[in-house]
Design an enzyme around this catalytic site. Structure first.
Site, PDB file in Angstrom:
ATOM      1  CG  HIS A  57      -1.720  -0.719   1.571  1.00 28.16           C
ATOM      2  ND1 HIS A  57      -2.811  -1.627   0.772  1.00 28.16           N
ATOM      3  CD2 HIS A  57      -1.492  -2.321   2.724  1.00 28.16           C
ATOM      4  CE1 HIS A  57      -3.342  -2.873   1.519  1.00 28.16           C
ATOM      5  NE2 HIS A  57      -2.315  -3.251   2.686  1.00 28.16           N
TER       6      HIS A  57
HETATM    7  C1  BDR Z   1      -2.664   1.229   5.137  1.00 27.57           C
HETATM    8  O1  BDR Z   1      -2.842   0.523   6.726  1.00 27.57           O
HETATM    9  C2  BDR Z   1      -1.962   0.136   7.310  1.00 27.57           C
HETATM   10  O2  BDR Z   1      -2.157  -0.985   7.548  1.00 27.57           O
HETATM   11  C3  BDR Z   1      -0.424   0.280   5.902  1.00 27.57           C
HETATM   12  O3  BDR Z   1       0.190   0.670   6.625  1.00 27.57           O
HETATM   13  C4  BDR Z   1      -1.206   1.193   4.856  1.00 27.57           C
HETATM   14  O4  BDR Z   1      -0.630   2.499   5.763  1.00 27.57           O
HETATM   15  C5  BDR Z   1      -3.663   0.354   4.744  1.00 27.57           C
HETATM   16  O5  BDR Z   1      -4.577   0.100   5.061  1.00 27.57           O
END
Ligand code: BDR
Ligand code: CA
Length: 313
Positions: free
Chosen positions: A243
């Site tokens: 992500h």
């Molecule tokens: C987002 O949530 C966090 O757990 C990750 O770092 C990312 O920024 C994904 O949903």
């Protein structure tokens, strides 16, 4: 090439760590400051993780590291130790860091950066938007000077990762996301719809780490193990979503993604829908509504090339 000044606002979990490595290894970017925010883990752990990573990467021009919000604007903090480990970095041990954080707060650091670099500045927000919402409430005039905010968060037309309809960052602090989406600031949203189009497999990580053996590559491999095991348990593949590195890549090269401009708001009250991004995909524009650019498709090949080139450097 003149590198773009960036500030990274992070709740330093595993994919945040990969994003920081990519950013700090990218000649297109000059990371001026890193601010931390409670999310994946408590904010003190996020700050510690940033300092450890800077030490590991032996960064010469150290960015300022400033600690931010300990909790969301209104909701109780929800963390994700089951995804990132209790420490946020998959429980691996690090050499102690000698780097120190600044005594400035994250909000002060964000506002200073906006005043210093103005339209040239990109803020890459890869955690809950609490610090940015607080910066807006404190001094909207200064925050308005920012060139662009790339925010990883939200989910539109695919299932959520924190309940059926929400993505983690906006679930943790829906009020902050609501504030930001109604500011009219230039925001690019990088939602799960986009980040779920790319999966990094464990086998490939092992292969690449072996091909380029170093302290950094073996640390990357150890760092991602817990996170990848989580995806194996929950999503059925031994690998991970990336992500936050995708948000950094969008800051480096916005042409990697195709965006659609629309009004988006975030559910702050819903009994079943906390953090849900409610987007207006209708074509007709509605007078007076603030809009953001939502990234919906990505050039996979170009992203993966850039990602691996920078990560394993
Ligand atoms: C987002 O949530 C966090 O757990 C990750 O770092 C990312 O920024 C994904 O949903
Ligand atoms: Ca994050």
């Amino acid at each position: 090439m003149i590198p773009k000044p960036v500030l990274i606002d992070t709740d330093t979990g595993v994919d945040d760590a990969l994003a920081l490595i990519v950013a700090l290894h990218s000649p297109e970017l000059s990371v001026k400051a890193i601010t931390t925010v409670a999310g994946n883990v408590e904010v003190q752990k996020c700050t510690r993780n940033v300092l450890l990573l800077l030490e590991l990467l032996k960064v010469k021009d150290r960015p300022l590291v400033a600690q931010g919000a300990t909790k969301p604007l209104r909701q109780k903090l929800v963390t994700a130790p089951e995804v990132h480990g209790k420490d946020g970095l998959g429980g691996i041990s690090f050499k102690k860091s000698t780097t120190r954080k600044t005594s400035l707060t994250a909000v002060e650091t964000i506002l200073d950066a906006c005043n210093t670099w103005g339209k040239k500045l990109t803020i890459v927000a890869i955690g809950p938007l609490t610090n940015l919402a607080q910066a807006w409430k404190k001094d909207s005039k200064s925050l308005r000077k920012v060139g662009r905010i790339v925010s990883m968060g939200g989910v539109f037309r695919v299932p959520g990762n924190t309940g059926p309809v929400a993505e983690f960052n906006y679930f943790v602090d829906p009020d902050a996301a609501h504030v930001l989406f109604n500011t009219g600031l230039p925001i690019t949203v990088v939602p799960l719809d986009l980040t779920h189009q790319i999966v990094l497999m464990r086998r490939e990580m092992e292969y690449r780490a072996k091909r380029r053996a170093s302290r950094l590559t073996s640390t990357i491999l150890r760092l991602t193990k817990f996170y990848m095991q989580y995806h194996k348990k929950i999503d059925g593949f031994y690998g991970a979503y990336v992500h936050d590195p995708i948000a950094v890549a969008v800051a480096i090269d916005p042409t990697l993604v195709q965006t659609q401009n629309m009004h988006v708001d975030v559910e702050t009250e819903g009994q079943y829908t906390r953090g849900m991004t409610v987007a207006d995909f209708r074509k007709t524009s509605r007078h007076g509504e603030q809009t953001v650019d939502v990234a919906l498709t990505i050039n996979r090949e170009r992203f993966l090339k850039l990602f691996h080139e920078r990560l394993w450097k």
